[in-house]
Design an enzyme around this catalytic site. Structure first.
Site, PDB file in Angstrom:
ATOM      1  CB  THR A   1      -2.217   3.012   4.135  1.00  0.00           C
ATOM      2  OG1 THR A   1      -1.171   1.938   3.648  1.00  0.00           O
ATOM      3  CG2 THR A   1      -2.296   3.720   2.767  1.00  0.00           C
ATOM      4  N   GLY A   2      -1.010   2.417   7.278  1.00  0.00           N
ATOM      5  CA  GLY A   2      -0.917   1.700   8.364  1.00  0.00           C
ATOM      6  C   GLY A   2      -0.688   0.250   8.404  1.00  0.00           C
ATOM      7  CE  LYS A   3       3.300   0.012   3.628  1.00  0.00           C
ATOM      8  NZ  LYS A   3       2.735   1.191   3.301  1.00  0.00           N
TER       9      LYS A   3
ATOM     10  N   GLY B   1       0.927  -1.111  -0.112  1.00  0.00           N
ATOM     11  CA  GLY B   1      -0.086  -0.134  -0.082  1.00  0.00           C
ATOM     12  C   GLY B   1       0.709   1.049   0.183  1.00  0.00           C
ATOM     13  N   PRO B   2       0.309   2.458  -0.386  1.00  0.00           N
ATOM     14  CG  PRO B   2      -1.029   3.839  -1.277  1.00  0.00           C
ATOM     15  CD  PRO B   2      -1.408   2.698  -0.674  1.00  0.00           C
ATOM     16  N   PRO B   3       2.482   4.926   1.371  1.00  0.00           N
ATOM     17  CG  PRO B   3       4.392   6.035   0.816  1.00  0.00           C
ATOM     18  CD  PRO B   3       3.097   5.467   0.050  1.00  0.00           C
TER      19      PRO B   3
ATOM     20  CG  HIS C   1      -7.157  34.860 -11.231  1.00  0.00           C
ATOM     21  ND1 HIS C   1      -6.474  34.900 -12.460  1.00  0.00           N
ATOM     22  CD2 HIS C   1      -6.962  33.566 -10.904  1.00  0.00           C
ATOM     23  CE1 HIS C   1      -6.235  33.538 -12.730  1.00  0.00           C
ATOM     24  NE2 HIS C   1      -6.275  32.728 -11.814  1.00  0.00           N
ATOM     25  CD  GLU C   2      -8.268  32.789  -6.889  1.00  0.00           C
ATOM     26  OE1 GLU C   2      -8.745  31.670  -6.979  1.00  0.00           O
ATOM     27  OE2 GLU C   2      -7.137  32.799  -7.306  1.00  0.00           O
TER      28      GLU C   2
ATOM     29  CG  HIS D   1     -10.319  30.353 -11.079  1.00  0.00           C
ATOM     30  ND1 HIS D   1     -10.177  29.380 -12.291  1.00  0.00           N
ATOM     31  CD2 HIS D   1      -9.335  30.698 -10.694  1.00  0.00           C
ATOM     32  CE1 HIS D   1      -8.872  29.790 -12.371  1.00  0.00           C
ATOM     33  NE2 HIS D   1      -8.390  30.488 -11.820  1.00  0.00           N
TER      34      HIS D   1
END
Length: 652
Positions: free
Chosen positions: A201-203, A197-199, A419-420, A423
């Protein structure tokens, strides 16, 4: 105790050998035994001229005869002895009597140089073995640490948001508690479990929870602890680690970052990987060799399963691969509740709302968010942590800290507000756009202002309409500047918007097959070094003519999005002015505030009583308005000088 006895015996032997060496090399031991003479015989030899030289130390007399024989004698008080000796031409040397001292002190002073040399040698050997603290003879000993967890025990109750992974690992816990339940039917527990799993994530936390649930010994070690400068040390440590596991069986051995030692063999061109490959070979043999390791369950964790050796992943070694992915919205809520147990919360805090506003956050990200909110409340001297602190902490994690010290003149602030506002208006008007969460002109990170949009649900794929909506909203900031200031007075504030739009449009054309002209062919660069030709300094798997068509399609998508944004803002120029003025007045507006302004309604700000007792079932907080929608994936923030932050489309 056996290791202690062996080490003690070793040190005693070294000390005895040092003392023997000192005794052997004492100056007195190298001399020949002297002949003892009676004083009368000594006088006779002096008178006959047989004495060559004497050494006098008080009444002790030693010397050498003319034939080279050494002698010793004791002289009484004889004042005429010296004159008699000199009269016969005897060489006379007088020395003071030796001062009596401690024999142990003399031994120590004589042995001090040897002790220093041995000490320096031991120090160098400890440094070369990595300073693991196992003594000079512990090169091949395992670095695995045993955790008994008498205090701070971790169980599955402390692990939230990864229910599927816990379900797969519950079987291992049941086996460690009651092996007969499985063995009587001929079943065998998996020898190894690989957590992928990705860093964050609680392994590692999940592995500790398995040991805490089963209440068995838990050995932990890092993959980098096996590899040292000496060849064969890693393999020896693997053997020792499994021997320790067999003695403590049933037990769990956890190897963190196993890709440090389990990489694909044969990838290196030289001999620099020999030690690592020998370590991997020994691990393969220990896991599934001639000798069985019953009761020893190996759990490993990595975020790089693609680089592991295939022999390590086959059944019989790592039988299972458990994917520990980033949690969904329900998992994020559970994780937040775990981390909020020790945090005093205000009545307006609802973990469900925070979970919906943190797309793609891992467990470590959520723990950091709770900690940042607690620190912010402590800096303000509050007794509880309110929703405002959690919102600020979320913005800080996603977009960076506020830069209120940045001095902006009124013209730059006004330009940023328009500008905002551009958006925000396009985000509200485009039907396929994600709902707007907030807009602000407070500088954060590199951006002078930003607009945040969050998807309504956990999004796993994106349609072509969603992608075009991203392009339209990205062009809204530049179009707003042109509408207000004219095309010749635009600034570089849309740099990040242009980069993001180009990246999305290129993915639509070259990866996602969303261009009728180019077709459903993957034209992305071949990063694996395939058979593509080199063009422009990078590997390309298409011709120059195709590259021109790709560029033409990318420009067409962006130009069409620009035209749509211009049409929207020209039709709603009054709303553009009203929203920009509101941003100049309030600096930050929620999604509901923006929609009220566009409808021509006044906005209302309700202050929340942050001293009210905690009520974790409270409804949507009034600080940010009710429009906090459920996100699907953590946005890869795109920040620019003018400023917008929005989720970048991810392939399904």
């Amino acid at each position: 105790m056996n290791n202690l006895g062996r080490n003690l015996a070793l040190w005693v032997s070294i000390i005895v050998m040092l003392l023997l060496l000192v005794d052997v090399f004492q100056p007195g031991n190298t001399q020949h035994a002297a002949q003892q003479l009676a004083y009368s015989d000594f006088i006779t030899d002096v008178d006959t001229g047989r004495v060559r030289s004497v050494v006098m130390q008080n009444q002790n007399v030693s010397g050498t005869l003319t034939d080279g024989t050494a002698f010793e004698t004791f002289a009484p008080q004889d004042p005429s002895l010296v004159s008699r000796l000199t009269g016969k031409g005897v060489e006379v040397v007088a020395k003071p009597l030796d001062q009596e001292g401690s024999p142990l002190l003399r031994y120590f002073l004589n042995a001090l140089p040897i002790i220093l040399m041995v000490g320096i040698w031991l120090f160098m050997m400890r440094q070369m073995q990595g300073g693991g603290g196992r003594g000079a003879m512990g090169f091949g000993k395992s670095r695995a640490k045993m955790l008994t967890e008498k205090q701070g025990r971790v169980t599955f109750e402390d692990v939230a948001g990864i229910d599927e992974a816990k379900g797969e690992l519950q079987e291992i816990v049941d086996f460690l508690k009651d092996p007969q339940k499985f063995t009587r039917l001929g079943g065998k527990i998996p020898k190894g479990v690989l957590l992928v799993g990705p860093p964050g994530t609680g392994k590692t936390l999940l592995a500790r929870a398995i040991a805490g649930e089963a209440n068995v010994p838990f050995f932990t070690i890092s993959g980098s602890d096996f590899v040292e400068m000496f060849v064969g040390v890693g393999a020896s440590r693997v053997r020792d680690m499994f021997e320790q596991g067999k003695k403590a069986a049933p037990c769990i051995i956890f190897i963190d970052e196993i890709d440090a030692v389990g990489r694909h063999r044969g990838a290196g061109l030289g001999g620099g990987n020999d030690e690592r490959e020998q370590t991997l070979n020994q691990m393969l043999v220990e896991m599934d060799g001639f000798e069985s390791n019953e009761g020893v369950i190996l759990i490993a964790a990595t975020n790089r399963p693609d680089v592991l050796d295939p022999a390590l992943l086959r059944p019989g070694r790592f039988d299972r691969q458990v994917v520990v992915s980033n949690p969904d919205v329900g998992g994020r809520e559970k994780i937040l509740r775990v981390h909020m147990r020790k945090v005093p919360l205000a009545s307006d805090v609802d973990p469900r709302i925070i979970a919906r506003g943190t797309p793609g956050f891992s467990g470590a990200d959520l723990a950091n968010l709770v900690n940042e909110a607690a620190l912010a409340a402590a800096r303000l001297g509050k007794r509880t942590v309110s929703m405002r602190e959690f919102e600020d902490a979320k913005d800080k994690v996603l977009m960076g800290a506020e830069r209120r010290s940045l001095v902006m003149n009124e013209e730059e602030k006004k330009r940023t507000a328009y500008h905002e506002a551009g958006h925000a208006i396009t985000a509200v008007l485009v039907p396929e756009s994600e709902p707007i969460h907030k807009a602000t002109i407070i500088p954060r990170g590199r951006a002078l202002g930003m607009v945040m949009r969050l998807p309504e649900g956990d999004r796993l794929s994106m349609s072509k309409k969603n992608c075009i909506a991203h392009l339209v909203v990205a062009m809204g900031g530049r179009v707003a500047e042109e509408v207000v200031y004219g095309k010749d007075n635009i600034c570089n504030g849309a740099m990040g918007d242009i980069q993001m739009a180009t990246r999305v449009a290129r993915s639509m054309v070259t990866e996602w097959g969303m261009s009728d002209k180019v077709g459903m062919i993957a034209y992305a660069n071949d990063d694996q070094g395939g058979g593509g030709m080199f063009f422009g300094g990078a590997a390309k798997n298409f011709s120059e003519h195709t590259a021109m068509e790709i560029d033409s399609e990318i420009k067409r998508l962006i130009d069409e999005a620009y035209d749509q944004a211009r049409n929207y803002l020209h039709d709603h120029v009054d709303e553009l002015h009203r929203l920009a003025e509101a941003l100049l007045e309030y600096e930050t507006l929620s999604g509901e505030d923006i929609r009220q302004i566009m409808r021509g309604q006044p906005i209302e700000r309700v202050e929340v009583d942050e001293t009210t007792p905690v009520n974790r079932r409270s409804s949507v907080p009034q600080v940010s308005g009710p429009e906090i929608v459920q996100p699907g994936d953590k946005p890869e923030n795109d920040k620019d000088e003018g400023g917008e932050v929005h989720p970048v489309p991810q392939p399904g």
